[in-house]
Structure formats: C-alpha cells, structure tokens
Design a protein around this motif. Structure first.
Motif, PDB file in Angstrom:
ATOM      1  N   VAL A 159     -31.582  34.752   1.360  1.00 30.24           N
ATOM      2  CA  VAL A 159     -31.025  34.356   0.059  1.00 30.24           C
ATOM      3  C   VAL A 159     -30.090  35.439  -0.456  1.00 30.24           C
ATOM      4  N   ARG A 160     -30.502  36.694  -0.309  1.00 25.74           N
ATOM      5  CA  ARG A 160     -29.667  37.802  -0.773  1.00 25.74           C
ATOM      6  C   ARG A 160     -28.336  37.834  -0.038  1.00 25.74           C
ATOM      7  N   ARG A 161     -28.384  37.491   1.260  1.00 33.74           N
ATOM      8  CA  ARG A 161     -27.156  37.485   2.056  1.00 33.74           C
ATOM      9  C   ARG A 161     -26.403  36.164   1.947  1.00 33.74           C
ATOM     10  N   ARG A 162     -26.943  35.228   1.129  1.00 23.96           N
ATOM     11  CA  ARG A 162     -26.338  33.921   0.917  1.00 23.96           C
ATOM     12  C   ARG A 162     -26.178  33.148   2.222  1.00 23.96           C
ATOM     13  N   SER A 163     -27.173  33.286   3.082  1.00 25.71           N
ATOM     14  CA  SER A 163     -27.181  32.541   4.340  1.00 25.71           C
ATOM     15  C   SER A 163     -27.844  31.190   4.127  1.00 25.71           C
ATOM     16  N   SER A 164     -27.581  30.269   5.031  1.00 30.77           N
ATOM     17  CA  SER A 164     -28.177  28.942   4.932  1.00 30.77           C
ATOM     18  C   SER A 164     -29.675  29.013   5.220  1.00 30.77           C
ATOM     19  N   LEU A 165     -30.448  28.308   4.398  1.00 26.97           N
ATOM     20  CA  LEU A 165     -31.901  28.300   4.557  1.00 26.97           C
ATOM     21  C   LEU A 165     -32.406  27.041   5.251  1.00 26.97           C
ATOM     22  N   ARG A 166     -31.513  26.134   5.558  1.00 25.58           N
ATOM     23  CA  ARG A 166     -31.959  24.836   6.095  1.00 25.58           C
ATOM     24  C   ARG A 166     -32.722  24.989   7.414  1.00 25.58           C
ATOM     25  N   ALA A 167     -32.099  25.644   8.394  1.00 25.96           N
ATOM     26  CA  ALA A 167     -32.736  25.789   9.704  1.00 25.96           C
ATOM     27  C   ALA A 167     -34.030  26.604   9.627  1.00 25.96           C
ATOM     28  N   PRO A 168     -34.044  27.763   8.916  1.00 28.15           N
ATOM     29  CA  PRO A 168     -35.304  28.507   8.814  1.00 28.15           C
ATOM     30  C   PRO A 168     -36.419  27.722   8.145  1.00 28.15           C
ATOM     31  N   LEU A 169     -36.099  26.963   7.097  1.00 26.33           N
ATOM     32  CA  LEU A 169     -37.136  26.190   6.407  1.00 26.33           C
ATOM     33  C   LEU A 169     -37.677  25.070   7.295  1.00 26.33           C
ATOM     34  N   VAL A 170     -36.805  24.422   8.065  1.00 25.39           N
ATOM     35  CA  VAL A 170     -37.261  23.379   8.984  1.00 25.39           C
ATOM     36  C   VAL A 170     -38.182  23.980  10.041  1.00 25.39           C
ATOM     37  N   ALA A 171     -37.791  25.149  10.595  1.00 18.82           N
ATOM     38  CA  ALA A 171     -38.602  25.805  11.614  1.00 18.82           C
ATOM     39  C   ALA A 171     -39.943  26.250  11.046  1.00 18.82           C
ATOM     40  N   LEU A 172     -39.933  26.781   9.831  1.00 17.32           N
ATOM     41  CA  LEU A 172     -41.190  27.207   9.203  1.00 17.32           C
ATOM     42  C   LEU A 172     -42.065  26.000   8.876  1.00 17.32           C
ATOM     43  N   GLY A 173     -41.434  24.895   8.470  1.00 19.72           N
ATOM     44  CA  GLY A 173     -42.206  23.684   8.220  1.00 19.72           C
ATOM     45  C   GLY A 173     -42.893  23.188   9.484  1.00 19.72           C
TER      46      GLY A 173
END
Length: 221
Positions: free
Chosen positions: A186-200
């Motif tokens: 979030v601090r680096r303003r990177s996309s969270l979509r792929a990490p959140l899907v993988a964590l889910g």
C-alpha cells in the motif's frame, strides 16, 4: 548453485548422519505420528496418551510426527535426526536467496556469517523442534513478498498447507508477515489484487485441511 549453499548442505548432511540430541517433544510427535499411520490416531480428538485426561488434543504438527515415524522406521534415530534437519535446509536456501536479493553487494563470506548467526541463534530453542518450520516458512514468505509477482504468489497456498500440517500453531507469524507485507505494498501504491487473491486461496487451504482451523487457533487455547 552458489558455493555457500553447497557447503552448507554438505555440512548439514554430515551432521544428519549423527543421532543428535532430540528434543523430548520429538518422541511425543513420534508416537502421534505412529498412531496416525496405524489408523488409530486423530488430528483433533481426546487425549490418547493419558487415559485419565478428558482434554481434547490438537495435533498441530501431525505431518511432522508422521515424517518422524517414517524416518525412525527407516533409519532409527538417524532417520529422526535427518527429518529434524529438513527445515534447516530450507532456512539456509531461503536466507541465501533473501540476502542475494536484498543485499547483492555482500560477499559470499559475509552471507555465510549471517546465515551461521541465524542458525546458532535459533538452535537453543528450536533444534530439533517442529517450531523450526516457523523460521523456515517465515523466510519463504518474506522471499515471496520481496518481489511480488503472480508466479511467486501462486506458491502461497502451498506454503499455507505445508505450514498448517508441519506447525500450524505458528500460522500467526505468517499472518503478521502477510499483513505487514500488504501495508508495504500500500505504501508503494502497488496493486493488491493478486496478493489478496493468493492470500484468500491460502486461507481456503488452511480451512479445508483436517484440523487446520484448530491448529491456527491453538495458541489461543
């Protein structure tokens, strides 16, 4: 493969040929692993080794016990020692990769000192306990998030499954590392979509595995 990793793997392999002083918990895990292999054990169930106890036991390291039982059946105490050293192989390889990624200017000798310091610091409290896998998996998780990519993130569900079965009580550490890594994205303003899907998907694996939720909640019991 880097010289450092080759030398370390050779040293650990020689060390594994000696019946090292196993932690007393190893024999508890061994018995539970034998029971599971024999069909009389349970991952979550009544205390089987204390007839007078009515407590419910969560075998949050059931795969570790099974591996100990298989190792002991094949090579006796030496086999158990080799199983106990497995997470240290992961620690060495993951730490070497982490240092090469984050500190590329370090010489191989400096990396060797850093890895040796980590192993020595962990030894009094973790060798050869199932909890050693917490260190190994934490390093792998840090490595995955160091350079987030879709290919690396695909490993997260597999990592969650291995962590749940080898030392599920340490999953809280993984959750903390994942949360901090997401905040960094979030601090680096990177996309969270792929990490959140993988964590889910990783959470889904934990829930689906036998005793997964009970193992994750074990520290609160």
């Amino acid at each position: 493969m880097p010289r450092l990793v080759l030398l370390t793997l050779a040293a650990l392999a020689c060390w594994g040929l000696l019946p090292i002083a196993l932690d007393p918990d190893a024999f508890w895990h061994l018995r539970l692993g034998r029971d599971l292999l024999g069909g009389s054990g349970a991952i979550v169930g009544p205390e089987s080794l204390s007839p007078l106890s009515a407590a419910t036991v969560v075998d949050h390291s059931w795969l570790y016990g099974v591996l100990l039982a298989l190792g002991e059946g094949a090579l006796g105490l030496i086999g158990m020692s080799l199983v106990a050293l497995l997470p240290y192989l992961v620690i060495v390889v993951a730490m070497e990769a982490w240092l090469r990624l984050r500190l590329p200017d370090w010489r191989w000798f400096d990396r060797a000192l850093a890895i040796a310091a980590l192993l020595v610091a962990a030894r009094p409290v973790s060798l050869p306990r199932a909890g050693t896998y917490d260190v190994a998996f934490a390093l792998l998780l840090l490595l995955i998030f160091a350079v987030p990519s879709r290919r690396r993130l695909l490993v997260l569900p597999l990592l969650a499954g291995a962590w749940t079965t080898l030392h599920g009580a340490g999953l809280l550490l993984g959750a903390l590392i994942a949360a901090i890594s997401l905040l960094e994205l979030v601090r680096r303003r990177s996309s969270l979509r792929a990490p959140l899907v993988a964590l889910g998907a990783a959470v889904g694996v934990v829930v689906a595995l036998p005793g997964g939720v009970a193992s994750a909640l074990y520290p609160f019991a």
